[in-house]
Design a protein around this motif. Structure first.
Motif, PDB file in Angstrom:
ATOM      1  N   LEU A  30       0.851  -1.181   0.000  1.00 35.07           N
ATOM      2  CA  LEU A  30       0.000   0.000   0.000  1.00 35.07           C
ATOM      3  C   LEU A  30       0.886   1.229   0.000  1.00 35.07           C
ATOM      4  O   LEU A  30       1.959   1.223   0.603  1.00 35.07           O
ATOM      5  N   GLY A  34       3.534   8.051   1.190  1.00 34.68           N
ATOM      6  CA  GLY A  34       4.717   7.668   0.414  1.00 34.68           C
ATOM      7  C   GLY A  34       6.035   8.162   1.005  1.00 34.68           C
ATOM      8  O   GLY A  34       7.097   7.889   0.465  1.00 34.68           O
ATOM      9  N   LEU A  37       7.707   4.957   2.288  1.00 35.15           N
ATOM     10  CA  LEU A  37       7.791   3.895   1.275  1.00 35.15           C
ATOM     11  C   LEU A  37       8.642   4.296   0.064  1.00 35.15           C
ATOM     12  O   LEU A  37       9.477   3.502  -0.392  1.00 35.15           O
ATOM     13  N   THR A 111       1.017  10.380   6.627  1.00 37.36           N
ATOM     14  CA  THR A 111      -0.259  10.114   7.307  1.00 37.36           C
ATOM     15  C   THR A 111      -0.025   9.437   8.652  1.00 37.36           C
ATOM     16  O   THR A 111       0.963   8.722   8.850  1.00 37.36           O
ATOM     17  N   ASP A 124       6.887   9.077  15.978  1.00 36.49           N
ATOM     18  CA  ASP A 124       6.270   9.760  17.123  1.00 36.49           C
ATOM     19  C   ASP A 124       4.872   9.248  17.484  1.00 36.49           C
ATOM     20  O   ASP A 124       4.567   9.061  18.664  1.00 36.49           O
TER      21      ASP A 124
HETATM   22  C1  LIG Z   1      12.625  13.751   5.853  1.00 34.24           C
HETATM   23  C2  LIG Z   1      11.650  12.974   6.706  1.00 34.24           C
HETATM   24  C3  LIG Z   1      11.576  13.232   8.058  1.00 34.24           C
HETATM   25  C4  LIG Z   1      10.678  12.531   8.866  1.00 34.24           C
HETATM   26  N1  LIG Z   1      10.630  12.813  10.199  1.00 34.24           N
HETATM   27  C5  LIG Z   1       9.769  12.134  10.990  1.00 34.24           C
HETATM   28  C6  LIG Z   1       9.678  12.414  12.377  1.00 34.24           C
HETATM   29  O1  LIG Z   1      10.335  13.288  12.919  1.00 34.24           O
HETATM   30  N2  LIG Z   1       8.808  11.671  13.112  1.00 34.24           N
HETATM   31  C7  LIG Z   1       8.012  10.696  12.551  1.00 34.24           C
HETATM   32  O2  LIG Z   1       7.237  10.061  13.285  1.00 34.24           O
HETATM   33  N3  LIG Z   1       8.067  10.430  11.245  1.00 34.24           N
HETATM   34  C8  LIG Z   1       8.908  11.125  10.451  1.00 34.24           C
HETATM   35  N4  LIG Z   1       8.964  10.856   9.097  1.00 34.24           N
HETATM   36  C9  LIG Z   1       8.096   9.812   8.549  1.00 34.24           C
HETATM   37  C10 LIG Z   1       6.814  10.409   8.025  1.00 34.24           C
HETATM   38  O3  LIG Z   1       6.034  10.824   9.121  1.00 34.24           O
HETATM   39  C11 LIG Z   1       6.083   9.354   7.178  1.00 34.24           C
HETATM   40  O4  LIG Z   1       5.203  10.030   6.380  1.00 34.24           O
HETATM   41  C12 LIG Z   1       5.327   8.274   7.921  1.00 34.24           C
HETATM   42  O5  LIG Z   1       6.115   7.542   8.770  1.00 34.24           O
HETATM   43  C13 LIG Z   1       4.714   7.246   6.968  1.00 34.24           C
HETATM   44  O6  LIG Z   1       3.529   7.729   6.549  1.00 34.24           O
HETATM   45  P1  LIG Z   1       3.154   7.723   5.026  1.00 34.24           P
HETATM   46  O7  LIG Z   1       1.711   8.081   4.960  1.00 34.24           O
HETATM   47  O8  LIG Z   1       4.106   8.550   4.261  1.00 34.24           O
HETATM   48  O9  LIG Z   1       3.286   6.157   4.670  1.00 34.24           O
HETATM   49  P2  LIG Z   1       3.877   5.427   3.369  1.00 34.24           P
HETATM   50  O10 LIG Z   1       5.284   5.811   3.153  1.00 34.24           O
HETATM   51  O11 LIG Z   1       2.937   5.579   2.240  1.00 34.24           O
HETATM   52  O12 LIG Z   1       3.782   3.920   3.902  1.00 34.24           O
HETATM   53  C14 LIG Z   1       4.644   3.438   4.909  1.00 34.24           C
HETATM   54  C15 LIG Z   1       4.385   1.942   5.117  1.00 34.24           C
HETATM   55  O13 LIG Z   1       3.125   1.736   5.760  1.00 34.24           O
HETATM   56  C16 LIG Z   1       2.236   0.981   4.928  1.00 34.24           C
HETATM   57  N5  LIG Z   1       0.935   1.640   5.067  1.00 34.24           N
HETATM   58  C17 LIG Z   1       0.648   2.939   4.843  1.00 34.24           C
HETATM   59  N6  LIG Z   1      -0.619   3.207   5.191  1.00 34.24           N
HETATM   60  C18 LIG Z   1      -1.146   2.033   5.646  1.00 34.24           C
HETATM   61  C19 LIG Z   1      -2.437   1.657   6.161  1.00 34.24           C
HETATM   62  N7  LIG Z   1      -3.417   2.553   6.321  1.00 34.24           N
HETATM   63  N8  LIG Z   1      -2.628   0.372   6.530  1.00 34.24           N
HETATM   64  C20 LIG Z   1      -1.633  -0.546   6.407  1.00 34.24           C
HETATM   65  N9  LIG Z   1      -0.396  -0.250   5.928  1.00 34.24           N
HETATM   66  C21 LIG Z   1      -0.168   1.026   5.551  1.00 34.24           C
HETATM   67  C22 LIG Z   1       2.829   1.057   3.518  1.00 34.24           C
HETATM   68  O14 LIG Z   1       2.512  -0.092   2.754  1.00 34.24           O
HETATM   69  C23 LIG Z   1       4.316   1.135   3.812  1.00 34.24           C
HETATM   70  O15 LIG Z   1       4.821  -0.148   4.065  1.00 34.24           O
HETATM   71  C24 LIG Z   1       9.844  11.537   8.278  1.00 34.24           C
HETATM   72  C25 LIG Z   1       9.917  11.276   6.907  1.00 34.24           C
HETATM   73  C26 LIG Z   1      10.808  11.986   6.110  1.00 34.24           C
HETATM   74  C27 LIG Z   1      10.854  11.688   4.648  1.00 34.24           C
END
Ligand SMILES: Cc1cc2nc3c(=O)[nH]c(=O)nc-3n(C[C@H](O)[C@H](O)[C@H](O)COP(=O)(O)OP(=O)(O)OC[C@H]3O[C@@H](n4cnc5c(N)ncnc54)[C@H](O)[C@@H]3O)c2cc1C
Length: 284
Positions: A30, A34, A37, A111, A124
């Motif tokens: 999923l 992003g 991922l 998200t 977090d």
């Molecule tokens: C530069 C940078 C700094 C960051 N700093 C922090 C920080 O300080 N603290 C923090 O907590 N995070 C941090 N993050 C992470 C950020 O919050 C991510 O967005 C988050 O961890 C993942 O959310 P996403 O929606 O982007 O998930 P995605 O990247 O789309 O997915 C992540 C994983 O979860 C799975 N997935 C996604 N949604 C679901 C769902 N609903 N059900 C089942 N599986 C699912 C996907 O298949 C994938 O394996 C950082 C990221 C970056 C790039």
């Protein structure tokens, strides 16, 4: 930095996403925001055959609040959690936490569901949903189930989610009058993720602890609940001594991670200090 070739499809519904996962659980991933991922694909740490984009699934978006409960769709972004006045009137800890996550670009795309499902040991939201006693709504081929947040995280990047299951929403009960919550984070200077993050909920009644919850992230292979400390503090006054003892119990609850930035001993000491500071601040 170029991912392997993959197919891409936009799920038309939650049922459609689950069906696609069910057809090839190993080869399908999923994608929500992003922001975890896509870097993983670019580094070729994962090479799925198919990406299923779930961002268009309306049932998984938005925040709904009624007299008793709050439902946060898994696709709600960090920025939406930060901006929701209605949510932060009830639980200011959402704004407090979201402002500490990365930068506006990441917060606009990432998200809460992606963060929780990904179970990065330094993320977090896992500490916060544990301290809020959240229930996580999981939907899969055989129906839906709810799992307490404190039982959801199993190991590094590992949760109780089965291969064809989706995290659909986070459910919270409205807090009892007088309950307060705080999130404290020691940020890694390079990544901004939590070296240690501690979320605490507390309600006092007649000078004694009546409700208490503690969620910890960053310290160990997965976020955990400080149950021994909670049991210890219940029905006690928050004295300097009881706070010291509770903070010690949280720091001893699990084996801490060790890396080039922070040794296990240092992380345990941060857990102790941050738990103590959180409790002192809520007690004040
Ligand atoms: C530069 C940078 C700094 C960051 N700093 C922090 C920080 O300080 N603290 C923090 O907590 N995070 C941090 N993050 C992470 C950020 O919050 C991510 O967005 C988050 O961890 C993942 O959310 P996403 O929606 O982007 O998930 P995605 O990247 O789309 O997915 C992540 C994983 O979860 C799975 N997935 C996604 N949604 C679901 C769902 N609903 N059900 C089942 N599986 C699912 C996907 O298949 C994938 O394996 C950082 C990221 C970056 C790039």
């Amino acid at each position: 930095m170029i991912p392997s070739a993959f197919g891409y499809v936009r799920a038309s519904s939650l049922a459609n996403a689950i069906d696609l996962l069910r057809q090839d659980p190993e080869g399908t991933r999923l994608v929500a925001g992003g922001h975890t991922l896509i870097p993983t694909l670019k580094l070729r740490l994962a090479s799925p055959a198919l990406l299923v984009d779930i961002r268009g699934i309306a049932d998984m978006r938005g925040i709904s609040i009624d007299d008793k409960a709050i439902r946060i769709g898994a696709l709600t972004t960090h920025a939406e959690l930060l901006a929701s006045q209605q949510l932060n009137d009830v639980f200011p800890i959402f704004r407090q936490t979201a402002t500490r996550i990365a930068d506006p670009q990441v917060r606009n795309r990432g998200t809460i569901g992606g963060s929780i499902a990904n179970a990065d040991p330094a993320a977090d939201w896992p500490a916060v949903v544990i301290a809020l006693n959240a229930e996580l709504e999981i939907v899969g081929p055989t129906g839906s189930r709810r799992v307490p947040a404190k039982d959801f995280f199993v190991d590094i990047f590992t949760t109780v989610l089965e291969p064809a299951e989706v995290l659909a929403a986070i459910h919270l009960r409205r807090p009892t009058l007088g309950a307060r919550f705080i999130y404290r984070k020691i940020r890694h200077p390079a990544s901004g993720y939590a070296v240690v993050g501690v979320a605490v909920g507390l309600r006092m009644e007649d000078g004694l602890v009546a409700e208490m919850s503690i969620g910890v992230t960053g310290a160990a292979s997965h976020a955990f609940s400080g149950d021994a400390a909670t049991r210890f503090l219940m029905a006690k006054p928050l004295s300097h001594e009881s706070i010291e003892e509770a903070a010690k119990l949280v720091s001893e609850a699990t084996e801490c991670l060790s890396d080039r930035y922070a040794s296990a001993e240092y992380r345990a000491s941060l857990v102790r200090t941050e738990t103590k500071r959180a409790l002192l601040s809520l007690a004040a």
